[in-house]
Scaffold this motif. Structure first.
Motif, PDB file in Angstrom:
ATOM      1  N   GLU A  44     130.097  26.238  -2.323  1.00 55.25           N
ATOM      2  CA  GLU A  44     131.072  25.656  -1.405  1.00 55.25           C
ATOM      3  C   GLU A  44     131.082  26.524  -0.154  1.00 55.25           C
ATOM      4  N   ARG A 101     124.650  24.847  -5.472  1.00 59.26           N
ATOM      5  CA  ARG A 101     125.406  24.411  -4.312  1.00 59.26           C
ATOM      6  C   ARG A 101     126.659  25.275  -4.178  1.00 59.26           C
ATOM      7  N   ASP A 125     118.069  14.390 -11.811  1.00 60.43           N
ATOM      8  CA  ASP A 125     119.504  14.194 -11.935  1.00 60.43           C
ATOM      9  C   ASP A 125     119.916  12.813 -11.465  1.00 60.43           C
ATOM     10  N   THR A 181     124.068  29.529  -8.811  1.00 59.15           N
ATOM     11  CA  THR A 181     124.737  28.303  -8.399  1.00 59.15           C
ATOM     12  C   THR A 181     123.970  27.690  -7.256  1.00 59.15           C
ATOM     13  N   ILE A 212     114.634  25.567 -20.932  1.00 62.54           N
ATOM     14  CA  ILE A 212     114.004  24.440 -20.250  1.00 62.54           C
ATOM     15  C   ILE A 212     114.473  24.397 -18.802  1.00 62.54           C
TER      16      ILE A 212
END
Ligand SMILES: Nc1ncnc2c1ncn2[C@@H]1O[C@H](COP(=O)(O)OP(=O)(O)OP(=O)(O)O)[C@@H](O)[C@H]1O
Ligand SMILES: [Mg+2]
Lengths: 233, 359, 287
Positions: free
Chosen positions: B357, B355, B211, B353, B276
């Motif tokens: 919060e 990350r 990334d 998910t 992928i």
């Protein structure tokens, strides 16, 4: 002329704006102030179409435009001077201006000549690569570029950022001449004094919410201070 | 309140047991399975391994190589060279394939890493072409037309006689069983290694690297070195698989061994269809691919045309592949590599998910 | 003398490779898209020109002129409906889509046109040549080279002299800010790919007239094009001409030594340049 209704915006998981209501009248000069990260640029990006919103969140002359892409928003007469100037490095000064005028609305006041008239130094440097100019000159190109489409509403995001006081004064000197054409102007500023000096009305943002708004005349320094830093005093 | 970080989910625990069961079943399968099933499984396992390896470098590492055929080919040729020129037994000669692919990967990485972004892909392809053209000049191994493994070499491969005796099979069938076991070992080993890597700190850094280079650096991992390591390791494994495939085929030619369609296009197709950037993807993909292959491969180029179009459609409409669709509906992850916060034994947030919060 | 001849032939061959490369370079320069189907699109265009020649009986140049608008439209639509949907920060989706397209095109052409080798008939031009004293060169290679120069010259004019070119450069710099200028980046991209397909048509015309072609040769053309682009330096159009010439000369010299080494020599020249000048010979200053 332009309103936002409970405008919200987020970057992925992160919410940057929580329901902003804002109105801008024709020919008005509105200042938007707030600390770093308050969401000022996000608000500008939402209005100008860089960020997509629900249609009704931004309304222009009665038409919902919140979901229009930036190029369509520009066609409606809303131009933006983006934060950090964002000149095109592969284009000369003049080409940067010309590209701003690629979509010209009617035969308004702004042409290459009148922009050069407003910022004479640009005429001398017209063939230089845009990024070879000084910061202040680059800011002039960015403003000229936005004017070239003859906007009815000009959004200026931190046009004084990183510039020396004399240069800022030169740039702000252009503001009355821009307003003469009848265009409304939104000024995003961190310099509260300057913002209060030029604007008719002020919005103060903090952490994605409007904490203070009203005509500049009615606003006291203390109120701004409170709205800016959030102390309830 | 006690907070721990875990990557485990209920599904992953179940999947772990199922996987162990499947491996055990896979090991004893030759005792009762037909020869054609063993051959099909060999195909599935080798393609799965290639797909997992490509998924590792491209899906996780962001290095989109379209030159993996170079490693399959060089691995296969090294194995042939070991057998034909130096008289090795084919099974240990497979190791030569891994070594050769590893050695080839060094110059390939050296050149291809100089190319930015998407041009990396074609750079790897060029090196694969160069390798093919050079190998085609190797006259003792048949040059451009290729060669076969000598009968003496294939007839007494280590272990074949024992297998033949054990299951009461003919030599040819026993060779298939041996190849199948080796393929099973390679597939399991590869997947276990990738899974372990992805769960380590390096794995985190690798995905961060895909990334954003800076993010990886901030995790405290030398981005460049990590890329090199992953690329080389995947190349060596790909070479082993190539050598194994051609030990089973026993006949080689540069065009087949360095075929971009067989060893890269199919592999990419498998990963894209399955999903992928996730370990489950290639597993789903290879099963779908095998199904399509069995049903339609007689249609030749129509079949390939359809494969190409399906790959495009998947990228357009379901870029996370079939497993991605399934996982986003159900939240199931069989091989979770993402860390999640667990508060007092309760799982918080969606498994997908990365990350959350924390407010 | 033979070496001079070899080098001249190689230089002229480089014109063909520059034609292959120009479209690839244009598209990459504007939208950072590497189209892995570029070579197959060249072959497709060659088949289409051939079909027009056979259907109308016109000469190949006029046929290419007829095919070009259709291929422009095809490129425009391909970008608009397919590539635009996968362009983004992640380079993987566009790569995989174009790779899928490459496989689909090769096999589609195989079904439609068969695996037989074809050639676009160019009549007496095929064997015509001029004597330049020291060397004799074919008219066809000369025309190819001249076309490559003309194409690159025309592209430069478009880039630096027209509003479209301005929009190309601005969008290449920063698509978001370009959209603030009223430019729709997606339609700029579509125009660029359409234009690239026109160049592809020209490349295909010469490919088809100079040698046999069949549905399988696309990937090799992609690789030559790519090598020319990288040698020249990303974003430099004239650089692709130099890059093409280097590959061309390396190939003819290699073939002169041993016919089997032709292609290999071209690749090795590319790797040598990549070794000493990783950013190519004429890298763009800003990027
Ligand atoms: N592209 C982005 N991705 C993620 N978060 C962002 C992005 N841009 C802004 N933010 C976050 O959104 C919030 C509002 O940012 P914004 O740029 O609108 O603030 P601002 O008021 O313009 O600040 P500044 O005075 O620094 O320009 C900030 O917390 C910022 O970190
Ligand atoms: Mg800001």
């Amino acid at each position: 002329m332009l309103e936002t209704h409970s405008l919200t915006a987020s970057y992925g998981q992160f919410k940057a704006l929580f329901g902003i209501d804002l109105t801008i009248g024709a020919g008005e000069c509105v200042a938007i102030i707030g600390a770093n990260g308050a969401g000022k640029s996000t608000l500008m990006r939402s209005i100008s179409g860089v960020l997509k919103n629900a249609p009704g969140m931004v309304v222009h002359k009665g038409t919902p435009i919140g979901d229009l892409p930036a190029d369509a928003v520009l066609q409606r007469g809303i131009a933006m001077v983006p934060e950090g100037r964002k000149l095109f490095p592969s284009l000369s000064v003049e080409e940067n201006l010309l590209i701003g005028g690629q979509i010209r609305r009617g035969d308004g006041r702004w042409t290459l000549e009148t922009v050069y008239d407003l910022f004479p130094i640009l005429k001398e440097r017209r063939l230089s690569p845009a990024t070879a100019l000084s910061g202040g000159q680059q800011q002039m190109v960015a403003i000229g570029r936005a004017l070239m489409s003859n906007p009815e509403l000009l959004l200026c995001d931190e046009i004084s950022l990183g510039l020396a006081p004399v240069v800022i004064r030169d740039i702000y000197a252009a503001l009355p001449r821009i307003r003469e054409t009848g265009a409304a102007v939104v000024i995003v500023e961190q310099d509260i004094t300057r913002a209060l000096a030029v604007a008719d009305r002020v919005y103060c943002l903090m952490e994605g919410r409007v904490t203070l708004t009203g005509p500049t005349a009615s606003i006291t320094r203390d109120a701004v201070h409170a709205a800016y830093f959030g102390d309830a005093a | 309140m006690q907070v721990t970080v875990t990557t485990r989910t209920r599904a992953s625990t179940v999947a772990g047991f199922v996987a162990l069961g499947l491996i055990a079943l896979g090991l004893i399968l030759p005792a009762f399975a037909s020869r054609s099933l063993i051959q099909d499984l060999f195909f599935i396992l080798t393609m799965l391994t290639l797909a997992q390896l490509w998924n590792l470098i491209a899906g996780y590492g962001g290095m989109v190589s379209v030159g993996q055929q170079a490693f399959v080919g060089i691995g296969a040729y090294a194995m042939f060279a070991g057998v034909i020129l130096w008289g090795w037994d084919p099974v240990p000669a497979i190791l030569l394939g891994g070594v050769a692919a590893f050695l080839l990967a060094i110059p390939m990485a050296f050149f291809a890493f100089r190319l930015q972004g998407a041009y990396f892909a074609i750079g790897t392809w060029v090196i694969a072409e160069v390798t093919r053209l050079v190998i085609a000049q190797w006259k003792t191994l048949g040059g451009g037309t290729g060669t076969s493994l000598p009968r003496e070499a294939t007839s007494d491969i280590i272990g074949v006689a024992t297998i033949a005796e054990l299951f009461g099979l003919r030599d040819a069938a026993a060779r298939d069983v041996l190849a199948y076991w080796l393929a099973l070992a390679l597939a399991v080993g590869t997947m276990a290694a990738i899974y372990a890597l992805l769960r380590s700190r390096n794995g985190l850094a690798l995905t961060a690297l895909r990334d954003n280079d800076n993010a990886a650096r901030s995790v405290g991992v030398d981005a460049g070195r990590l890329k090199w390591l992953v690329f080389l390791a995947a190349a060596a494994m790909t070479g082993l698989v190539g050598a194994l495939i051609y030990m089973q085929t026993a006949r080689i030619s540069p065009d087949a061994a360095f075929s971009v369609t067989s060893w890269t296009a199919y592999v990419i197709f498998i990963v894209v269809i399955g999903g992928i950037g996730r370990l489950e993807g290639p597993i789903v993909g290879v099963l779908v691919f095998w199904g399509l292959q069995t049903a339609f491969s007689d249609y030749g180029s129509w079949y390939l045309l359809a494969l190409g179009l399906i790959a495009i459609a998947v990228m357009l409409f379901a870029p996370r592949g079939l497993w991605g669709l399934f996982a986003s509906r159900t939240g199931i992850a069989l091989f979770p590599v993402q860390r999640r916060l667990v508060t007092s034994g309760l799982v918080t947030g969606q498994p997908n998910t990365q990350r959350e919060e924390v407010t | 003398m033979i070496w001079l001849d070899t080098i001249v032939q190689g230089l002229l061959l480089g014109g063909l490779y520059a034609l292959f490369a120009a479209g690839l370079s244009l598209v990459f320069g504007i939208m950072r898209l590497v189209n892995l189907a570029h070579g197959d699109l060249i072959v497709l265009a060659a088949f289409i020109v051939l079909v027009v020649v056979e259907a109308t009986g016109l000469n190949p140049f006029l046929s290419a002129l007829i095919a070009a608008p259709a291929l422009f439209a095809f490129g425009w639509a391909l970008q608009w409906f397919v590539f635009n949907r996968v362009l983004g920060k992640d380079i993987l989706p566009p790569l995989l889509v174009t790779f899928g397209l490459s496989i689909a095109l090769q096999n589609g052409m195989l079904e439609v046109f068969s695996a037989d080798s074809q050639r676009i008939p160019a009549g007496p031009l095929e064997s015509a040549s001029v004597d330049l004293g020291a060397v004799t060169v074919g008219i066809m290679p000369l025309l190819t080279f001249a076309s490559a120069v003309a194409v690159i010259f025309a592209l430069n004019q478009i880039f630096y002299r027209t509003a479209l070119g301005r929009a190309f450069r601005a969008t290449s710099d920063d698509p978001v800010t370009a959209s603030l200028m009223g430019i729709n980046p997606r339609s700029v991209f579509a125009m660029a790919t359409g234009l690239a397909m026109v160049i592809v048509t020209i490349a295909a015309l010469y490919l088809g007239m100079r040698s046999n072609f069949d549905p399988s040769i696309g990937p090799a053309r992609l690789i030559f094009a790519f090598e020319a682009v990288i040698i020249g330096g990303l974003g430099s159009l004239w650089g692709t001409l130099v890059g093409g010439a280097i590959i061309g000369v390396a190939q003819t010299v290699g073939a002169q030594i041993n016919p089997e080494w032709q292609i290999l020599a071209g690749h090795l020249a590319f790797l040598a340049v990549l070794l000493v000048r990783p950013r190519g010979l004429f890298p763009r200053a800003v990027d």
